[in-house]
Design a protein around this motif. Structure first.
Motif, PDB file in Angstrom:
ATOM      1  N   ASN A   1      -3.902  -0.839  -0.780  1.00 53.57           N
ATOM      2  CA  ASN A   1      -2.826   0.120  -1.079  1.00 53.57           C
ATOM      3  C   ASN A   1      -1.478  -0.560  -0.813  1.00 53.57           C
ATOM      4  N   GLY A   2      -0.411   0.157  -1.120  1.00 59.06           N
ATOM      5  CA  GLY A   2       0.921  -0.419  -0.970  1.00 59.06           C
ATOM      6  C   GLY A   2       1.330  -0.627   0.481  1.00 59.06           C
ATOM      7  N   LEU A   3       0.926   0.319   1.333  1.00 63.70           N
ATOM      8  CA  LEU A   3       1.246   0.157   2.757  1.00 63.70           C
ATOM      9  C   LEU A   3       0.603  -1.118   3.304  1.00 63.70           C
TER      10      LEU A   3
ATOM     11  N   LEU B   1       2.475  -4.277   2.404  1.00 64.00           N
ATOM     12  CA  LEU B   1       3.601  -4.530   3.311  1.00 64.00           C
ATOM     13  C   LEU B   1       3.111  -5.029   4.672  1.00 64.00           C
TER      14      LEU B   1
ATOM     15  N   TYR C   1      11.131   5.293   1.895  1.00 63.85           N
ATOM     16  CA  TYR C   1       9.895   6.010   2.182  1.00 63.85           C
ATOM     17  C   TYR C   1       9.325   5.462   3.496  1.00 63.85           C
TER      18      TYR C   1
ATOM     19  N   ALA D   1       6.629   4.426   4.564  1.00 66.80           N
ATOM     20  CA  ALA D   1       5.706   3.278   4.553  1.00 66.80           C
ATOM     21  C   ALA D   1       6.409   1.969   4.908  1.00 66.80           C
TER      22      ALA D   1
ATOM     23  N   VAL E   1      14.154  -2.519  -0.424  1.00 67.95           N
ATOM     24  CA  VAL E   1      13.354  -1.533  -1.162  1.00 67.95           C
ATOM     25  C   VAL E   1      14.046  -1.263  -2.501  1.00 67.95           C
TER      26      VAL E   1
ATOM     27  N   ASP F   1      10.041  -4.386  -1.209  1.00 66.67           N
ATOM     28  CA  ASP F   1       9.138  -3.252  -1.372  1.00 66.67           C
ATOM     29  C   ASP F   1       9.330  -2.777  -2.812  1.00 66.67           C
TER      30      ASP F   1
ATOM     31  N   ALA G   1       7.183  -0.994  -4.587  1.00 63.52           N
ATOM     32  CA  ALA G   1       6.212   0.072  -4.878  1.00 63.52           C
ATOM     33  C   ALA G   1       6.676   1.016  -5.982  1.00 63.52           C
ATOM     34  N   GLN G   2       8.014   1.121  -6.172  1.00 64.96           N
ATOM     35  CA  GLN G   2       8.532   2.051  -7.183  1.00 64.96           C
ATOM     36  C   GLN G   2       9.128   1.311  -8.375  1.00 64.96           C
TER      37      GLN G   2
ATOM     38  N   SER H   1       2.624  -0.988  -4.863  1.00 62.54           N
ATOM     39  CA  SER H   1       1.629   0.071  -4.725  1.00 62.54           C
ATOM     40  C   SER H   1       1.170   0.476  -6.121  1.00 62.54           C
TER      41      SER H   1
ATOM     42  N   TYR I   1      -0.636   3.392  -6.300  1.00 65.32           N
ATOM     43  CA  TYR I   1      -0.956   4.806  -6.040  1.00 65.32           C
ATOM     44  C   TYR I   1      -0.893   5.527  -7.394  1.00 65.32           C
TER      45      TYR I   1
ATOM     46  N   LYS J   1       2.465   6.221  -9.154  1.00 68.60           N
ATOM     47  CA  LYS J   1       3.452   5.154  -9.362  1.00 68.60           C
ATOM     48  C   LYS J   1       3.507   4.759 -10.841  1.00 68.60           C
TER      49      LYS J   1
ATOM     50  N   TYR K   1      13.484  12.007  -0.266  1.00 65.64           N
ATOM     51  CA  TYR K   1      12.453  12.638   0.545  1.00 65.64           C
ATOM     52  C   TYR K   1      13.148  13.685   1.388  1.00 65.64           C
TER      53      TYR K   1
HETATM   54  C1  PLP Z   1       4.373   4.536  -2.467  1.00 64.23           C
HETATM   55  C2  PLP Z   1       5.215   3.680  -1.610  1.00 64.23           C
HETATM   56  C3  PLP Z   1       4.658   2.836  -0.630  1.00 64.23           C
HETATM   57  C4  PLP Z   1       3.230   2.902  -0.192  1.00 64.23           C
HETATM   58  O1  PLP Z   1       2.268   2.795  -1.146  1.00 64.23           O
HETATM   59  P1  PLP Z   1       0.799   3.389  -0.925  1.00 64.23           P
HETATM   60  O2  PLP Z   1       0.011   2.740  -2.008  1.00 64.23           O
HETATM   61  O3  PLP Z   1       0.879   4.856  -1.033  1.00 64.23           O
HETATM   62  O4  PLP Z   1       0.339   2.954   0.426  1.00 64.23           O
HETATM   63  C5  PLP Z   1       5.494   1.973   0.037  1.00 64.23           C
HETATM   64  N1  PLP Z   1       6.809   1.948  -0.201  1.00 64.23           N
HETATM   65  C6  PLP Z   1       7.393   2.757  -1.111  1.00 64.23           C
HETATM   66  C7  PLP Z   1       8.870   2.657  -1.330  1.00 64.23           C
HETATM   67  C8  PLP Z   1       6.618   3.653  -1.842  1.00 64.23           C
HETATM   68  O5  PLP Z   1       7.203   4.460  -2.726  1.00 64.23           O
END
Ligand code: PLP
Length: 367
Positions: free
Chosen positions: A58-60, A63, A89, A91, A134, A160, A162-163, A184, A186, A189, A313
């Protein structure tokens, strides 16, 4: 009701290919660390322009394992300071504290919601060892400036992303600016699996090998453990699904960009602050985030008009119960953002008609 995000509709577009991919995995009899993962890792590295992509759970974990790998390689140690935007976020922050490193929360730029370069400079001390940048909501942080400062001060840069899959400036993509980047996949995403998945991209061979070992019990060779690793593998089935969806990512990004353009041109209500775009291709619109002083009233009003919105958030990390040691620090820009932001629906399956209805209703809102 206009849903915020219709994942079923998104994935059904590719159902035939997704079923074929799953069938291939079922029939292969091999479900972890196999051909599908290697092939997706190569495709994703190529997409980002990096030498390596390492799939993780996963994304967490992407990192956490990058920071952990830097500790194993002697580049970071307990207590080192990592600069991170305060409005990210949770994470991003969890990955730092999980590794016994110290997050230094800095106020973001109020118009881009990303790291503010002046605040980064002010936060650097002799304990600073890395910047975690990020790309919030899908827009690249000011990476050229961040990398320049990092170089001057000998800091590691972790993105980061993830987005922000696919965000770029002149082809220089998210995931290929820093020393490493976490992604990530997820389901919600921009590139989403049908479950959890993530990846690290990097051009550093040693880092890539360390993360590969860490994700698999600290082992690169069966039953030989170099590190006290963990189990954070990206399943073959999710890798096969992601390989299908990666082919459509650019097309989906273009569609998101066309919706964003309509919102920006169409929303004229003076109570609304629209997002600031620094470079057209640098934003892939994971989220379309507006600001409004009367945010909660606006959210209720849109809900009554059958438009679902979300808040990214509602509570900043420093106000969370899990970080009660920071609950009293004052970060006014971050706090203002969390009080005022509202995310409008944006997705590859939102119709033109829906976009127009949203614009119309937002414009009719009276604070
Ligand atoms: C979604 C997200 C993560 C974590 O990703 P997961 O796959 O849910 O663990 C980390 N950082 C940011 C900015 C995110 O939006």
């Amino acid at each position: 009701m206009i849903n915020f995000l219709d994942l079923k509709k998104i994935n059904q577009q590719y159902q035939k290919e997704l079923v074929e991919a799953c069938t291939r995995v079922i029939e292969s009899g091999w479900y972890l660390l196999g051909k599908e993962l290697t092939s997706f890792e190569q495709a994703f590295a190529t997409y980002c322009g990096t030498k390596h992509a390492i799939g993780v759970a996963n994304g967490l974990d992407a990192l956490i394992l990058t920071l952990r790998a830097w500790k194993e390689l002697g580049k970071l140690k307990d207590g080192d300071e990592i600069i991170v935007p305060a409005n990210t976020y949770i994470a991003s922050i969890l990955a730092i504290t999980e590794n016994n490193l110290t997050p230094i929360l800095v106020e973001p730029n109020l118009s881009t919601y990303n790291l503010d370069i002046e605040n980064v400079k002010l936060a650097i001390t002799n304990k600073t060892k890395a910047v975690l940048a990020v790309h919030l909501y899908g827009q690249l942080a000011p990476m050229q400036k961040i990398c320049d400062i990092a170089k001057q001060h000998n800091l590691l840069v972790l993105e980061d992303s993830a987005q922000a899959h696919g965000a770029h400036i002149n082809g220089h993509k998210a995931g290929n600016w820093g020393d490493a980047s976490a992604f990530s996949f997820y389901p919600g995403k921009n590139l989403g699996a049908l479950g959890d998945a993530g990846a690290v991209t990097t051009n550093d061979d040693e880092l890539a090998n360390t993360i590969k070992a860490l994700r698999n019990y600290g082992s690169n060779e069966k039953y030989k453990n170099i590190y006290q690793g963990t189990n954070s593998r990206l399943d073959e089935i999710q890798a096969a699904i992601l390989a299908v969806k990666l082919q459509y990512l650019d097309q989906e990004i273009q569609y998101r960009q066309s919706i964003a353009k309509k919102y920006i041109e169409g929303i004229t209500n003076p109570h609304i602050t629209l997002p600031t775009v620094t470079n057209l291709t640098a934003h892939v619109w994971h989220l379309f985030v507006i600001r409004c002083k009367e945010r909660d009233t606006l959210k209720d009003y849109l809900h009554k008009n059958n438009i679902e919105t979300l808040i990214h958030y509602p509570i900043p990390p420093h106000k969370q119960i899990c970080y009660k040691q920071w609950n009293n620090i004052s970060l006014p820009i971050t706090e203002q953002i969390h009080q005022e932001v509202l995310s409008l629906p944006i997705s590859p399956v939102l119709t033109d008609q829906e976009v127009h209805r949203i614009i119309e209703k937002v414009n009719e809102f009276k604070a």
